[in-house]
Structure formats: structure tokens, C-alpha cells
Design a protein around this motif. Structure first.
Motif, PDB file in Angstrom:
ATOM      1  N   ASN A 193      -4.739 -11.522  -0.392  1.00  0.00           N
ATOM      2  CA  ASN A 193      -5.225 -11.543   1.171  1.00  0.00           C
ATOM      3  C   ASN A 193      -6.246 -10.171   1.245  1.00  0.00           C
ATOM      4  O   ASN A 193      -6.493  -9.382   0.548  1.00  0.00           O
ATOM      5  N   TYR A 206      -7.283  -7.113   3.939  1.00  0.00           N
ATOM      6  CA  TYR A 206      -6.819  -6.225   5.106  1.00  0.00           C
ATOM      7  C   TYR A 206      -7.635  -5.416   5.733  1.00  0.00           C
ATOM      8  O   TYR A 206      -8.795  -5.067   5.032  1.00  0.00           O
ATOM      9  N   ILE A 213     -10.071  -4.641   0.943  1.00  0.00           N
ATOM     10  CA  ILE A 213      -9.452  -3.596   1.891  1.00  0.00           C
ATOM     11  C   ILE A 213     -10.786  -3.170   2.784  1.00  0.00           C
ATOM     12  O   ILE A 213     -11.674  -2.792   2.305  1.00  0.00           O
ATOM     13  N   PHE A 222      -4.472  -9.376   7.468  1.00  0.00           N
ATOM     14  CA  PHE A 222      -3.635  -8.497   7.926  1.00  0.00           C
ATOM     15  C   PHE A 222      -4.392  -7.339   8.480  1.00  0.00           C
ATOM     16  O   PHE A 222      -5.177  -6.920   7.829  1.00  0.00           O
ATOM     17  N   LEU A 251      -3.349  -3.448   9.441  1.00  0.00           N
ATOM     18  CA  LEU A 251      -2.392  -2.528   9.357  1.00  0.00           C
ATOM     19  C   LEU A 251      -2.701  -1.569  10.368  1.00  0.00           C
ATOM     20  O   LEU A 251      -3.936  -0.742  10.160  1.00  0.00           O
ATOM     21  N   PHE A 305       0.750  -2.806  -0.729  1.00  0.00           N
ATOM     22  CA  PHE A 305       0.131  -3.914  -1.034  1.00  0.00           C
ATOM     23  C   PHE A 305       1.010  -5.030  -1.815  1.00  0.00           C
ATOM     24  O   PHE A 305       1.177  -5.959  -1.531  1.00  0.00           O
TER      25      PHE A 305
END
Length: 145
Positions: free
Chosen positions: A6, A8, A42, A117, A119, A132
Motif C-alpha cells: 500500500n 501511505y 511513503i 492510507f 495517517l 507498517f
């Protein structure tokens, strides 16, 4: 090490009076990202708020220039640890009042269609190195349903 399936975005609003604790937050981020093989998944988003709407900078102790330098030092630490996707927005007294609610709204809006996602970070909330691993496991489990 984990290879992320995924993508992030980790976002945090940093108020100028939190600059000393911000190093510890970045320490935790580095510990977390060092568990990741594909760091390009990320994205970090930071808002450094040096506006003085609620509190005044004690210029006898630190200047705006020194605050910016301390903030940028932490960005360099992330870059030195393999993070290239960093967005920084600086708010000062020329901007309208900007608080955590506005930042989180903007973070969600700006990244909800770009990553899997989003965060929300806090300068006094530290990410465990298993962050993670945990999210990826829950995501895999949810996709099985």
C-alpha cells in the motif's frame, strides 16, 4: 524488512513551540521507515506553523530563523534515511489562523485519492517500528473478506 503493498501519507502539524519535541517524533519516524524496503510508498506531509496568533515566540530564546533551521534539520534527517516524498507548508502571521482541525481536513483532502492510507501524526505521538507491519496485515485481512 517489509515491502509495502500500500501507499501511505503521514502528516503532522508542528507548532513552533513544539520544535524541541519534534526531533523525537522524527526519531520514531526514522525507526519506522527503516523497517520498509520500498520507502517511495511513503509520503510525508508537514505543516510548520510559526504564526503567533495564540502564543508569541520568545525571541530572547530563539528566533524565527533558528526555528526554521531546526525544522529543516529534521527534514534533512528524513531525506538522509531514504525519504524523498516530503511536502512542507509553512504558515506564518501572513496566513489566516490555521489549527489542527484545518490541517487534518487539508491532509485528508490532499491525499485521500493519492494514497491508500492517510495517517495523522502528532509531535507527541510516536510511531512504533511495527506500524507498517500492522497496517499491511490488517489490510490483507480486510481484502480477504
Amino acid at each position: 524488512m517489509i515491502k509495502l503493498k500500500n501507499t501511505y501519507s503521514i502528516g503532522v502539524l508542528v507548532m513552533f513551540y513544539e520544535i524541541e519535541m519534534f526531533k523525537e517524533y522524527i526519531d520514531a519516524c526514522i525507526q519506522t521507515i527503516n523497517e520498509v524496503e520500498n520507502k517511495e510508498n511513503i509520503h510525508f506531509d508537514f505543516c510548520f506553523n510559526i504564526s503567533q496568533y495564540w502564543e508569541t515566540i520568545d525571541k530572547d530564546k530563539i528566533t524565527v530563523k533558528e526555528l526554521n533551521k531546526k525544522f529543516e534539520k529534521q527534514m534533512d534527517r528524513l531525506r538522509d534515511n531514504g525519504i524523498s516524498n516530503i511536502n512542507v507548508d509553512i504558515k506564518d502571521d501572513s496566513c489566516p489562523v490555521y489549527n489542527i482541525a484545518a490541517y487534518r481536513r487539508d491532509l485528508n483532502y490532499n491525499y485521500c485519492d493519492k494514497v491508500d492510507f492517510v495517517l495523522w501524526g502528532e509531535t507527541d505521538s510516536l510511531w512504533p517500528k511495527e506500524t507498517f507491519h500492522s497496517i499491511e496485515s490488517v489490510s490483507d485481512y480486510a481484502k480477504q473478506s
